[in-house]
Write a protein that holds these residues in place. Structure first.
Motif, PDB file in Angstrom:
ATOM      1  N   LEU A  10      -3.168 -24.887  -3.446  1.00 61.72           N
ATOM      2  CA  LEU A  10      -2.788 -24.547  -2.079  1.00 61.72           C
ATOM      3  C   LEU A  10      -1.977 -23.255  -2.038  1.00 61.72           C
ATOM      4  CD1 LEU A  10      -2.695 -25.261   0.919  1.00 61.72           C
ATOM      5  CD2 LEU A  10      -0.650 -26.613   0.446  1.00 61.72           C
ATOM      6  N   ALA A  11      -1.054 -23.092  -2.965  1.00 61.54           N
ATOM      7  CA  ALA A  11      -0.237 -21.872  -3.030  1.00 61.54           C
ATOM      8  C   ALA A  11      -1.120 -20.655  -3.316  1.00 61.54           C
ATOM      9  CB  ALA A  11       0.850 -22.024  -4.101  1.00 61.54           C
ATOM     10  N   ALA A  12      -2.051 -20.787  -4.250  1.00 61.99           N
ATOM     11  CA  ALA A  12      -2.946 -19.677  -4.580  1.00 61.99           C
ATOM     12  C   ALA A  12      -3.812 -19.291  -3.379  1.00 61.99           C
ATOM     13  CB  ALA A  12      -3.825 -20.048  -5.776  1.00 61.99           C
ATOM     14  N   CYS A  13      -4.317 -20.286  -2.678  1.00 59.23           N
ATOM     15  CA  CYS A  13      -5.137 -20.009  -1.488  1.00 59.23           C
ATOM     16  C   CYS A  13      -4.313 -19.328  -0.400  1.00 59.23           C
ATOM     17  CB  CYS A  13      -5.750 -21.297  -0.948  1.00 59.23           C
ATOM     18  SG  CYS A  13      -7.065 -21.959  -1.988  1.00 59.23           S
ATOM     19  N   SER A  14      -3.092 -19.763  -0.222  1.00 52.91           N
ATOM     20  CA  SER A  14      -2.212 -19.168   0.793  1.00 52.91           C
ATOM     21  C   SER A  14      -1.921 -17.713   0.469  1.00 52.91           C
ATOM     22  CB  SER A  14      -0.902 -19.951   0.887  1.00 52.91           C
ATOM     23  OG  SER A  14      -1.149 -21.265   1.318  1.00 52.91           O
ATOM     24  N   ILE A  15      -1.675 -17.429  -0.783  1.00 56.10           N
ATOM     25  CA  ILE A  15      -1.403 -16.042  -1.202  1.00 56.10           C
ATOM     26  C   ILE A  15      -2.638 -15.182  -0.980  1.00 56.10           C
ATOM     27  CG2 ILE A  15      -0.960 -14.579  -3.216  1.00 56.10           C
ATOM     28  CD1 ILE A  15       0.900 -16.882  -4.206  1.00 56.10           C
ATOM     29  N   TRP A  16      -3.821 -15.706  -1.317  1.00 54.61           N
ATOM     30  CA  TRP A  16      -5.048 -14.942  -1.134  1.00 54.61           C
ATOM     31  C   TRP A  16      -5.299 -14.650   0.348  1.00 54.61           C
ATOM     32  CZ3 TRP A  16      -9.720 -15.754   1.351  1.00 54.61           C
ATOM     33  CH2 TRP A  16     -10.688 -14.809   1.098  1.00 54.61           C
ATOM     34  N   VAL A  17      -5.100 -15.637   1.211  1.00 56.10           N
ATOM     35  CA  VAL A  17      -5.303 -15.449   2.651  1.00 56.10           C
ATOM     36  C   VAL A  17      -4.325 -14.411   3.190  1.00 56.10           C
ATOM     37  CG1 VAL A  17      -5.084 -16.561   4.908  1.00 56.10           C
ATOM     38  CG2 VAL A  17      -6.350 -17.692   3.094  1.00 56.10           C
ATOM     39  N   ALA A  18      -3.069 -14.499   2.771  1.00 57.01           N
ATOM     40  CA  ALA A  18      -2.066 -13.526   3.215  1.00 57.01           C
ATOM     41  C   ALA A  18      -2.455 -12.124   2.761  1.00 57.01           C
ATOM     42  CB  ALA A  18      -0.691 -13.902   2.674  1.00 57.01           C
ATOM     43  N   TRP A  19      -2.921 -11.984   1.527  1.00 54.52           N
ATOM     44  CA  TRP A  19      -3.342 -10.673   1.021  1.00 54.52           C
ATOM     45  C   TRP A  19      -4.548 -10.161   1.810  1.00 54.52           C
ATOM     46  CZ3 TRP A  19      -8.125  -9.584  -1.190  1.00 54.52           C
ATOM     47  CH2 TRP A  19      -8.280  -8.284  -1.660  1.00 54.52           C
ATOM     48  N   ASP A  20      -5.504 -11.048   2.088  1.00 64.69           N
ATOM     49  CA  ASP A  20      -6.714 -10.643   2.793  1.00 64.69           C
ATOM     50  C   ASP A  20      -6.392 -10.076   4.177  1.00 64.69           C
ATOM     51  OD1 ASP A  20      -9.592 -10.464   2.838  1.00 64.69           O
ATOM     52  OD2 ASP A  20      -9.566 -12.086   4.305  1.00 64.69           O
ATOM     53  N   TYR A  21      -5.417 -10.669   4.867  1.00 66.00           N
ATOM     54  CA  TYR A  21      -5.065 -10.193   6.203  1.00 66.00           C
ATOM     55  C   TYR A  21      -4.275  -8.900   6.187  1.00 66.00           C
ATOM     56  CZ  TYR A  21      -7.045 -14.092   8.692  1.00 66.00           C
ATOM     57  OH  TYR A  21      -7.936 -14.984   9.234  1.00 66.00           O
ATOM     58  N   THR A  22      -3.782  -8.467   5.036  1.00 63.93           N
ATOM     59  CA  THR A  22      -3.057  -7.197   4.961  1.00 63.93           C
ATOM     60  C   THR A  22      -3.998  -6.031   4.694  1.00 63.93           C
ATOM     61  OG1 THR A  22      -2.611  -7.409   2.579  1.00 63.93           O
ATOM     62  CG2 THR A  22      -0.968  -8.323   4.110  1.00 63.93           C
ATOM     63  N   ARG A  23      -5.246  -6.334   4.329  1.00 63.99           N
ATOM     64  CA  ARG A  23      -6.192  -5.250   4.078  1.00 63.99           C
ATOM     65  C   ARG A  23      -6.560  -4.585   5.405  1.00 63.99           C
ATOM     66  NH1 ARG A  23     -11.190  -7.227   0.814  1.00 63.99           N
ATOM     67  NH2 ARG A  23     -11.370  -8.516   2.663  1.00 63.99           N
ATOM     68  N   PRO A  24      -6.729  -3.264   5.390  1.00 61.46           N
ATOM     69  CA  PRO A  24      -7.108  -2.570   6.635  1.00 61.46           C
ATOM     70  C   PRO A  24      -8.510  -2.976   7.093  1.00 61.46           C
ATOM     71  CG  PRO A  24      -7.135  -1.062   4.764  1.00 61.46           C
ATOM     72  CD  PRO A  24      -6.593  -2.365   4.260  1.00 61.46           C
ATOM     73  N   VAL A  25      -8.699  -2.941   8.411  1.00 58.01           N
ATOM     74  CA  VAL A  25      -9.992  -3.286   9.003  1.00 58.01           C
ATOM     75  C   VAL A  25     -10.627  -2.019   9.553  1.00 58.01           C
ATOM     76  CG1 VAL A  25     -11.148  -4.593  10.828  1.00 58.01           C
ATOM     77  CG2 VAL A  25      -9.209  -5.599   9.611  1.00 58.01           C
ATOM     78  N   GLU A  26     -11.847  -1.766   9.128  1.00 61.31           N
ATOM     79  CA  GLU A  26     -12.606  -0.639   9.658  1.00 61.31           C
ATOM     80  C   GLU A  26     -13.439  -1.162  10.820  1.00 61.31           C
ATOM     81  OE1 GLU A  26     -15.969   2.618   8.264  1.00 61.31           O
ATOM     82  OE2 GLU A  26     -15.124   1.243   6.793  1.00 61.31           O
ATOM     83  N   LYS A  27     -13.302  -0.523  11.984  1.00 62.73           N
ATOM     84  CA  LYS A  27     -14.050  -0.935  13.175  1.00 62.73           C
ATOM     85  C   LYS A  27     -14.963   0.206  13.602  1.00 62.73           C
ATOM     86  CE  LYS A  27     -10.381  -3.916  14.875  1.00 62.73           C
ATOM     87  NZ  LYS A  27      -9.562  -4.291  16.026  1.00 62.73           N
ATOM     88  N   PHE A  28     -16.222  -0.140  13.866  1.00 61.65           N
ATOM     89  CA  PHE A  28     -17.183   0.844  14.345  1.00 61.65           C
ATOM     90  C   PHE A  28     -18.289   0.129  15.115  1.00 61.65           C
ATOM     91  CE2 PHE A  28     -18.120  -0.327   9.999  1.00 61.65           C
ATOM     92  CZ  PHE A  28     -19.483  -0.565   9.976  1.00 61.65           C
ATOM     93  N   VAL A  29     -19.143   0.896  15.760  1.00 61.58           N
ATOM     94  CA  VAL A  29     -20.236   0.332  16.555  1.00 61.58           C
ATOM     95  C   VAL A  29     -21.555   0.832  15.982  1.00 61.58           C
ATOM     96  CG1 VAL A  29     -21.329   0.292  18.833  1.00 61.58           C
ATOM     97  CG2 VAL A  29     -18.841   0.174  18.646  1.00 61.58           C
ATOM     98  N   VAL A  30     -22.486  -0.089  15.796  1.00 61.99           N
ATOM     99  CA  VAL A  30     -23.833   0.254  15.355  1.00 61.99           C
ATOM    100  C   VAL A  30     -24.741   0.226  16.581  1.00 61.99           C
ATOM    101  CG1 VAL A  30     -25.798  -0.466  13.943  1.00 61.99           C
ATOM    102  CG2 VAL A  30     -23.466  -0.673  13.040  1.00 61.99           C
TER     103      VAL A  30
END
Length: 88
Positions: A10-30
């Protein structure tokens, strides 16, 4: 013993989710044009898979309809704008 393993998992999953949400999001339109027999489900799904957008397809179809001003059934020749979000 089992509680410790579950807690560690559970701790490992929580850390991974927290890290994933800190990654920048690229937004564009196709931009694409609907062909004969095309559906929003297939057009949006293909673009999401190709670009790596992992959101719920229903959400992306909703926003695609909004920004493309598609009220009813998709027609051949309709210009379809598909909003894409990809985590880097």
């Amino acid at each position: 013993m089992m509680k410790k393993v579950l807690f560690a998992l559970l701790a490992a999953c929580s850390i991974w989710v927290a890290w994933d949400y800190t990654r920048p999001v690229e937004k564009f339109v196709v931009k694409t044009t609907a062909g004969e027999g095309d559906t929003l489900w297939h057009l949006v799904g293909d673009v999401m898979q190709r670009e790596g957008d992992n959101r719920d397809i229903h959400e992306v179809i909703y926003y695609t309809r909004e920004i493309s001003n598609i009220k009813g059934t998709l027609q051949a020749g309709d210009v379809v704008l598909i909003p894409v979000e990809v985590r880097k």
